[in-house]
Design an enzyme around this catalytic site. Structure first.
Site, PDB file in Angstrom:
ATOM      1  N   ARG A  18      41.998  39.923  46.433  1.00  0.00           N
ATOM      2  CA  ARG A  18      40.700  40.341  45.893  1.00  0.00           C
ATOM      3  C   ARG A  18      39.977  39.256  45.103  1.00  0.00           C
ATOM      4  O   ARG A  18      38.826  39.437  44.707  1.00  0.00           O
ATOM      5  CB  ARG A  18      40.870  41.604  45.029  1.00  0.00           C
ATOM      6  CG  ARG A  18      41.492  42.761  45.812  1.00  0.00           C
ATOM      7  CD  ARG A  18      41.230  44.101  45.175  1.00  0.00           C
ATOM      8  NE  ARG A  18      39.798  44.319  45.022  1.00  0.00           N
ATOM      9  CZ  ARG A  18      39.251  45.285  44.281  1.00  0.00           C
ATOM     10  NH1 ARG A  18      40.041  46.119  43.640  1.00  0.00           N
ATOM     11  NH2 ARG A  18      37.945  45.410  44.187  1.00  0.00           N
ATOM     12  N   ARG A  34      47.580  44.655  37.134  1.00  0.00           N
ATOM     13  CA  ARG A  34      46.462  43.793  37.543  1.00  0.00           C
ATOM     14  C   ARG A  34      45.866  42.976  36.389  1.00  0.00           C
ATOM     15  O   ARG A  34      45.346  41.891  36.595  1.00  0.00           O
ATOM     16  CB  ARG A  34      45.342  44.652  38.147  1.00  0.00           C
ATOM     17  CG  ARG A  34      45.740  45.466  39.372  1.00  0.00           C
ATOM     18  CD  ARG A  34      45.893  44.585  40.586  1.00  0.00           C
ATOM     19  NE  ARG A  34      46.323  45.341  41.751  1.00  0.00           N
ATOM     20  CZ  ARG A  34      45.497  45.953  42.593  1.00  0.00           C
ATOM     21  NH1 ARG A  34      44.194  45.884  42.400  1.00  0.00           N
ATOM     22  NH2 ARG A  34      45.973  46.599  43.629  1.00  0.00           N
ATOM     23  N   LEU A  90      44.351  47.298  49.892  1.00  0.00           N
ATOM     24  CA  LEU A  90      45.611  47.603  49.200  1.00  0.00           C
ATOM     25  C   LEU A  90      45.692  49.089  48.875  1.00  0.00           C
ATOM     26  O   LEU A  90      44.699  49.687  48.471  1.00  0.00           O
ATOM     27  CB  LEU A  90      45.672  46.827  47.879  1.00  0.00           C
ATOM     28  CG  LEU A  90      45.538  45.313  47.971  1.00  0.00           C
ATOM     29  CD1 LEU A  90      45.326  44.717  46.579  1.00  0.00           C
ATOM     30  CD2 LEU A  90      46.785  44.726  48.621  1.00  0.00           C
ATOM     31  N   CYS A 130      34.988  52.994  40.398  1.00  0.00           N
ATOM     32  CA  CYS A 130      35.083  51.638  40.967  1.00  0.00           C
ATOM     33  C   CYS A 130      34.075  51.359  42.060  1.00  0.00           C
ATOM     34  O   CYS A 130      33.911  50.220  42.465  1.00  0.00           O
ATOM     35  CB  CYS A 130      36.488  51.326  41.462  1.00  0.00           C
ATOM     36  SG  CYS A 130      37.420  52.697  41.988  1.00  0.00           S
ATOM     37  N   HIS A 149      44.827  51.665  37.446  1.00  0.00           N
ATOM     38  CA  HIS A 149      44.058  51.048  36.371  1.00  0.00           C
ATOM     39  C   HIS A 149      43.974  51.998  35.172  1.00  0.00           C
ATOM     40  O   HIS A 149      44.151  53.210  35.324  1.00  0.00           O
ATOM     41  CB  HIS A 149      42.617  50.780  36.838  1.00  0.00           C
ATOM     42  CG  HIS A 149      42.492  49.670  37.835  1.00  0.00           C
ATOM     43  ND1 HIS A 149      41.960  49.860  39.092  1.00  0.00           N
ATOM     44  CD2 HIS A 149      42.804  48.361  37.766  1.00  0.00           C
ATOM     45  CE1 HIS A 149      41.953  48.709  39.739  1.00  0.00           C
ATOM     46  NE2 HIS A 149      42.459  47.786  38.960  1.00  0.00           N
ATOM     47  N   ASP A 164      38.809  45.418  50.243  1.00  0.00           N
ATOM     48  CA  ASP A 164      38.693  46.230  49.024  1.00  0.00           C
ATOM     49  C   ASP A 164      37.373  46.006  48.281  1.00  0.00           C
ATOM     50  O   ASP A 164      37.189  46.516  47.169  1.00  0.00           O
ATOM     51  CB  ASP A 164      39.848  45.905  48.061  1.00  0.00           C
ATOM     52  CG  ASP A 164      41.126  46.665  48.411  1.00  0.00           C
ATOM     53  OD1 ASP A 164      41.019  47.876  48.700  1.00  0.00           O
ATOM     54  OD2 ASP A 164      42.208  46.050  48.394  1.00  0.00           O
ATOM     55  N   GLU A 224      33.495  47.524  40.923  1.00  0.00           N
ATOM     56  CA  GLU A 224      33.705  47.581  39.473  1.00  0.00           C
ATOM     57  C   GLU A 224      34.759  46.568  39.007  1.00  0.00           C
ATOM     58  O   GLU A 224      34.728  46.115  37.859  1.00  0.00           O
ATOM     59  CB  GLU A 224      34.157  48.986  39.076  1.00  0.00           C
ATOM     60  CG  GLU A 224      34.386  49.149  37.604  1.00  0.00           C
ATOM     61  CD  GLU A 224      34.893  50.542  37.264  1.00  0.00           C
ATOM     62  OE1 GLU A 224      34.198  51.238  36.543  1.00  0.00           O
ATOM     63  OE2 GLU A 224      35.983  50.927  37.734  1.00  0.00           O
ATOM     64  N   ASP A 225      35.686  46.223  39.892  1.00  0.00           N
ATOM     65  CA  ASP A 225      36.800  45.378  39.465  1.00  0.00           C
ATOM     66  C   ASP A 225      36.427  43.912  39.255  1.00  0.00           C
ATOM     67  O   ASP A 225      37.185  43.178  38.632  1.00  0.00           O
ATOM     68  CB  ASP A 225      37.952  45.493  40.480  1.00  0.00           C
ATOM     69  CG  ASP A 225      38.573  46.871  40.434  1.00  0.00           C
ATOM     70  OD1 ASP A 225      38.698  47.427  39.327  1.00  0.00           O
ATOM     71  OD2 ASP A 225      38.906  47.407  41.508  1.00  0.00           O
TER      72      ASP A 225
HETATM   73  C1  CIR Z   1      42.965  48.026  45.013  1.00  0.00           C
HETATM   74  O1  CIR Z   1      44.166  48.321  45.094  1.00  0.00           O
HETATM   75  O2  CIR Z   1      42.584  47.044  44.389  1.00  0.00           O
HETATM   76  C2  CIR Z   1      41.963  48.909  45.716  1.00  0.00           C
HETATM   77  N1  CIR Z   1      42.517  49.437  46.915  1.00  0.00           N
HETATM   78  C3  CIR Z   1      41.507  50.027  44.816  1.00  0.00           C
HETATM   79  C4  CIR Z   1      40.790  49.560  43.587  1.00  0.00           C
HETATM   80  C5  CIR Z   1      40.304  50.678  42.759  1.00  0.00           C
HETATM   81  N2  CIR Z   1      39.528  50.211  41.678  1.00  0.00           N
HETATM   82  C6  CIR Z   1      39.384  50.848  40.532  1.00  0.00           C
HETATM   83  O3  CIR Z   1      40.023  51.883  40.303  1.00  0.00           O
HETATM   84  N3  CIR Z   1      38.599  50.299  39.623  1.00  0.00           N
END
Ligand code: CIR
Length: 257
Positions: A86, A132, A19, A252, A165, A61, A66-67
């Protein structure tokens, strides 16, 4: 701010299928890998022992580990990421965390939460409410954190442009100090902290991370780097250009604990 370990995941060959809202172009895979290797070397320089996971081609992704979890010294909180593509990343991380943690909590639907929205500042956690992370996810996290002895508060970034985020725009770097982008700087939530204001031309660099003696930050942001040095911090710049193209920041790319 004292960490001994990190978990990171090699970006897959389909990294560019993840994404993104940025219009910075398609990441170059060879350079993405090279930057990942340099990032791991940076974590090791900070004193961390790194567990490196294999690329997961089912989730483009998934290098943004970290997410999928929020970690405290005593417990791992598995998230329910806000983006449907995700959600499957969490199951792949659970067995890895089981090697290090015996106590787990889990964010469940209708709650959603991305680790990138969670900013730990000592014994307090800022919980970003974003596209999110919803309030239900935030409330579930706040309850788990309270059980572990932490306080928390919500910071809505809905309507704040340019950040995916909360941690795209804020970092806690120890010494009661927050690094903040201009559009978040006046929020009452951050009263009482020392503020390092990030120049508007350097907003991406607000996503930096204090790890032991260092503050890792993206390469190419001389004003913030100089200011951190002036304040007595030790910035360690790492090139993030290919991750920025996928809306990713340097925080992340690892889970630190
Ligand atoms: C997303 O849109 O979920 C990923 N392309 C990028 C996530 C980045 N994560 C973060 O800043 N903790």
């Amino acid at each position: 701010m004292k960490f001994s370990k990190a978990i990171s995941r090699t970006p897959g060959t389909n990294f560019a299928d993840g994404l993104t809202t940025s219009e910075l172009g398609t990441p170059d895979y060879a350079l993405t890998l090279k930057q990942h290797q340099a990032y791991l070397a940076g974590l090791k320089q900070c004193g961390l022992e790194v567990t490196l996971l294999e690329a997961d081609l089912n989730h483009p992704d998934s290098t943004f580990v970290e997410d999928v979890a929020v970690l405290t010294p005593n417990s791992a909180i598995l998230t329910n990421p806000g983006a449907d593509s995700r959600k499957g990343e969490v199951a792949a991380m659970q067995p890895v965390l089981e090697k290090f943690y015996s106590k787990f909590h889990r964010i469940t639907a209708p709650g959603t939460l991305d680790g990138g929205d969670i900013c730990e500042a000592g014994s307090h956690f800022f919980i970003g409410i974003s596209e999110r992370t919803n309030e239900e996810g935030g409330r579930q996290l706040a309850a788990f954190l309270a059980e572990e002895g932490y306080t928390s508060s919500f910071v809505s970034i809905l309507g704040v442009s340019g950040i995916l985020h909360l941690k795209s725009g804020i970092a806690y770097i120890g010494e009661n100090t927050l690094v903040l982008i201009r559009s978040l700087a006046d929020r009452p939530e951050f009263k009482g902290y020392k503020i390092v204001l990030v120049d508007e031309t350097e907003a991406y660099a607000a996503n930096c991370v204090r790890i032991n003696d260092y503050v890792i930050m993206p390469t190419g942001y001389p004003k913030l780097q100089a200011e951190l040095t002036r304040l007595g911090f030790k910035p360690l710049p790492l090139d993030m250009s290919e991750y920025q193209k996928m809306d990713g920041g340097l925080s992340c790319l690892s889970l630190r604990f």
